[in-house]
Design an enzyme around this catalytic site. Structure first.
Site, PDB file in Angstrom:
ATOM      1  N   ASP A  16       0.831  -1.201   0.000  1.00 37.53           N
ATOM      2  CA  ASP A  16       0.000   0.000   0.000  1.00 37.53           C
ATOM      3  C   ASP A  16       0.869   1.256   0.000  1.00 37.53           C
ATOM      4  OD1 ASP A  16      -2.910   0.785   0.415  1.00 37.53           O
ATOM      5  OD2 ASP A  16      -1.957   1.907   2.048  1.00 37.53           O
TER       6      ASP A  16
ATOM      7  N   GLU B  96       1.623  -0.527  -5.000  1.00 34.92           N
ATOM      8  CA  GLU B  96       0.437   0.282  -5.277  1.00 34.92           C
ATOM      9  C   GLU B  96       0.880   1.734  -5.311  1.00 34.92           C
ATOM     10  OE1 GLU B  96      -3.565   2.223  -3.636  1.00 34.92           O
ATOM     11  OE2 GLU B  96      -1.716   2.051  -2.525  1.00 34.92           O
TER      12      GLU B  96
END
Lengths: 631, 631
Positions: free
Chosen positions: B349, B378
């Site tokens: 993330d 990401e």
């Protein structure tokens, strides 16, 4: 010098960057701030006011003071409570105060700190903070913990203007005699200088001017036997009278040569000399320094060869000899000798047959003292080797232009030279012919071919040259099946008769050189852009000025036989011309004027009249309302 | 691993080159000879049999023995006297004899030397010399004075196959309950696995599965206030029950989770976990390690913000804390913890909000022990930052595909990813949607849009993924004016009803995944070539096999509303099909078969039926003479 770099940090802290630069030899770096452009790309600039080598590198850092201040502004704008945020900046402001000069807002910082400490309302603080922390202040006093230093020191070589914009005119001084059957002299050359200058050339290049070897001297057409009156190839340097620092006595003496240099200079031209680091078998070096050569087991000297080819009139130096230091030193002295006589431009013969490291050493040494010296590499060799020589220090290089004839070939080659990374270190010099090369395209018995190749060389590239006398006479007879001149001037005296010169060529030379001189677009090479025209015999390209706001369009008919026509695209968008606006295309070459409109316009070129247009696109056409009597 | 290098020397001596390679950690280099290809380009190859990091470098040298022998051959062929040349080789042969093994022609060399010394005729020597000095011998015993060592050690990271070919299926396990209104569990997930595997996905990706923070928990639609029954965002990790190494109790326990891993594996899938290095304010770390966070002057913890945006339910780590070593060590332990539980794929993330150097350190450490681990970044951030993360070690990355809709946008972006140097280090993973992004293209109330974007993702890129439940249901309602899902699953429990799934989507998923599995052309990304079709709503591209002899043609209608048609170009020349030969285009997607001929052929695609062709081009059409009864 403009430097672009991708500079970024993780997170969203404010980044700052500096460009560090110095002239090589200086210890101290100078610093200048870089500016953010777009997409993490930053740009800095430093001045390069004189030829030489400059070094530069980068540093980048996160600036805590601007990060804090930008965040506060964003939060304040969206109505957040920033009381605590402002307080957290006290330590940053205090740190800043330590750096700032008394005269430079030191008082203002201290006042601001006091205001924050006494608990002033945020909305009352924003204004004095803004006044203090303007861009100028933040750039001048950044607060940085860690500086990231770019690990490499980069280098840029700055040459004088002639390195990037030159037109070479090659003649053999021995063929300059005004009288039939006599060996030409430097004095004869003197009288040619005004007419060459008149045609607008700015470099007068002579093949070697030194004594020519007698042992194994070549005869006419590269024959291995010669007659007593054969002059020999000027590249077979040296005989009992002298070598690389002497002048062939039939040409005159050093003082005559310096007269040539002087007169050329008076006419805006420089003389370029040939550097051919090789000897004839009777060069004094062979006797005085046998250790600089290779000797065979049978006691004979090793002449030049590239099996099965043999060059019996030439012996190469052994650059890897145990005595290489004295050899290299001597070769350097040859260059220095001619520099001191006034020569600052050298055409280097076959550099690819000598060690790379020798050139790197020689050119660096010479340019350290004489950064204005130009070395043109006659490296007709494999592409990687050519490019390597350019990286090692050669200022310009011969190219494959000589064999690039079709639109596909020309556009692909120019893309390689001007758009790939090659453009960063390789300066092409386009030659339609040389004493060694009469290309197939020119061999066809077709005079427009000479005009077309000349226009291509001089407009595609800002550096070009011609081996002039046979070009001006449309001489196209080759050794059968080869791209060599029949009866090559390399092996015989020529008496180029003035009355054989085609005046049309000289007019073309003069016009094109004048156009190059007057239009800066032709003084660079990498500013070229090819544009569509749906006829493969027409080549259509634009040369842009630095700001990309102005351009000259060149349309050339590559077919030397037939009239060709087509619709050429004009880069209207770049020139700020709307498609419904009419504009003027002024032919600098043929003298015509065309009122055009829209992206595509019609051209038709008859190679037997004039095979090209060189069109200055003028955005503003005169309109009725610009005349006084309109109102 | 194939390595290409430009290798050349000055002069015309024979060059040889070796590729040196080793697996990182090994001290000894292994060596393999390189082969000359063309234009000074050489190639070598070394085996990379298992995942890990390999190092390689080059050495090159002039070989004097082959130089001498090649020259002799050329001279002999052109009839020169080579007596002296042969004699000059005695010292080379003698030097060679010292190196050569007894069993390996040592005798032959000594005989040859003796023959030369006693003055044997050259024509009698050529044959024994040829027998001795074959390529094998010259390669094995080169005579080199100076070896040029390439100064850099280069590195290549070898990943397992899944890194280059993967299809990700993202679901929130908490929404997997078969019953309405209940919090889903890992046990519920178990029953979904067969149907997901049936559709051919090979990675099952779960958002964070850890306890969710209660302080500042977000409510529906990212509301700053939440009700007692709001489950909170799974990315707000940690509460009094545990943190990054715990499992949210409503999902089940560790053993349940490992059941999921096991069952997925049985069905050919791997489970990917989310690595979100951040905490909720009630994460145990905040209490146990306050030194890992930033604290404001008012004693409150610094939550995540990107002014003016605020993320009150999340507090970031302070990676630059004085105690960074213990923090970084703990984060490494989190990764190791899950690796030991059987997780080898992580979706990371927001990696761009943490320091580059942290990722470089972490990934290198992990992959040293577990080279099979895959990290998907990401990184929806600026391009240079995305590419930097890839260089630092991330295996795959999210991309801008999500916002590339038109033909121009897609071809330009794919050119950047697959043709620029980016392709050397950046592996794209194409996602049409994510829990954070419902793109404008998908927001239009138009079902073919979902089909088109899915086909694009899965055929343009060998790595792709979807956030499945809303995609399978054509859910297109966004937060007004934003590209976020209305009633996002991030902030609420969903009970995705099976009966709402559009079977057409699942059929498409299964078909496309089966095509990808069976046709190796879809298992790479950089083998793409766009081909012309004169309709901007049609995208036409080919994916080639490694030998460039076989290709699959994909034609997609980018217009989700109307039938579009055009003439698509087939790469006949590359496929070895002559323009007058008929061939078969077999539609792997729609099932049709087309007998085509010539470069351009007609297609017509109705997006409401099937918006694409995936055509296997079969060169050999069956002909009458291939049947038995023909004769």
């Amino acid at each position: 010098m403009r430097v672009n770099a991708d500079i970024f940090a993780d997170g969203h802290d404010q980044v700052m960057a500096n460009l560090l630069f110095r002239k090589r030899g200086n210890k101290e770096w100078q610093k200048t701030g870089m500016k953010f452009l777009v997409n993490d790309l930053w740009q800095g600039e430093f001045p390069v006011n004189e030829p030489g080598i400059y070094e530069y590198t980068l540093e980048a850092m996160v600036d805590h003071l601007s990060t804090w201040w930008k965040d506060i502004q964003k939060k304040a704008e969206s109505g957040n409570d920033i009381t605590v945020d402002i307080k957290s900046g006290i330590s940053l402001l205090a740190e800043s105060a330590l750096k700032v000069k008394e005269t430079d807002k030191k008082g203002a910082i201290q006042q601001l700190i006091a205001l924050i400490q006494k608990g002033e309302q945020p909305e009352r603080l924003i204004k004095p903070m803004g006044e203090l922390l303007d861009n100028e202040f933040l750039q001048k006093y950044p607060l940085q913990n860690h500086i990231t230093q770019y690990p490499n020191i980069l280098r840029v070589t700055v040459d004088r203007e002639r390195a990037g914009f030159s037109s070479w005119y090659e003649i053999f001084p021995r063929s300059c005699s005004a009288e039939q059957c006599c060996h030409g002299t430097f004095r004869d050359c003197l009288s040619k200088i005004p007419e060459i200058a008149q045609m607008g050339f700015n470099i007068l290049y002579f093949p070697p001017i030194h004594p020519i070897g007698e042992i194994h001297r070549k005869g006419k057409n590269n024959s291995v036997t010669s007659n007593a009156d054969d002059p020999g190839s000027p590249w077979a340097i040296g005989n009992q009278k002298g070598g690389h620092m002497s002048i062939h006595s039939q040409l005159g003496n050093l003082s005559d040569f310096q007269q040539v240099i002087k007169k050329a200079k008076e006419h805006g031209m420089e003389v370029a000399l040939d550097l051919a680091f090789q000897c004839s078998p009777d060069h004094p070096y062979v006797r005085e320094h046998p250790e600089w050569f290779r000797w065979r087991l049978d006691g004979t000297i090793q002449y030049a060869e590239n099996p099965p080819k043999k060059y019996e009139d030439i012996v190469p130096f052994n650059f890897e000899t145990e005595h290489w230091q004295s050899l290299w030193e001597e070769l350097k002295n040859i260059v220095l000798f001619w520099i001191k006589k006034g020569i600052k431009i050298f055409r280097v013969d076959n550099p690819h047959t000598k060690p790379f490291i020798f050139w790197e050493w020689l050119i660096a040494l010479i340019k350290e003292e004489y950064p204005e010296v130009i070395f043109l590499a006659e490296a007709f060799t494999r592409p990687k080797v050519m490019y390597r020589l350019a990286k090692l220090g050669f200022t310009q290089s011969y190219t494959y232009f000589t064999w690039r004839n079709t639109k596909q070939e020309l556009t692909e080659y120019l893309a390689e030279l001007t758009q790939s990374k090659v453009k960063e270190y390789f300066r092409p010099n386009f030659w339609p012919n040389t004493p060694d090369i009469l290309s197939e395209y020119l061999q066809a018995d077709n005079q427009p071919a000479f005009m077309i190749r000349f226009i291509l060389a001089a407009t595609l590239s800002s550096n070009y040259g011609i081996y002039a006398p046979p070009y001006e006479r449309f001489i196209n007879q080759s050794v059968p099946g080869k791209e060599e001149y029949h009866n090559s001037e390399k092996y015989e005296l020529k008496n180029w008769l003035p009355e054989e010169v085609k005046e049309s060529t000289r007019e073309l030379f003069a016009t094109i050189n004048r156009i190059r001189e007057k239009n800066i677009e032709f003084q660079k090479t990498n500013n070229i852009r090819f544009l569509p025209v749906e006829n493969n015999q027409l080549l259509n390209f634009a040369k842009f000025n630095e700001e990309q706001t102005d351009a000259i369009l060149v349309v050339i008919n590559l077919d030397p036989h037939y009239t060709q026509s087509g619709w050429v695209k004009i880069p209207l968008y770049e020139l700020g011309i709307s498609p419904d606006q009419s504009f003027l295309a002024q032919d600098l070459l043929g003298g015509g004027q065309y009122i055009w409109q829209g992206e595509f316009n019609y051209v038709e070129l008859n190679p037997h009249i004039l095979p090209a247009h060189i069109l200055r696109i003028r955005k503003h056409l005169k309109k009725e309302n610009q005349f006084d009597y309109f109102s």
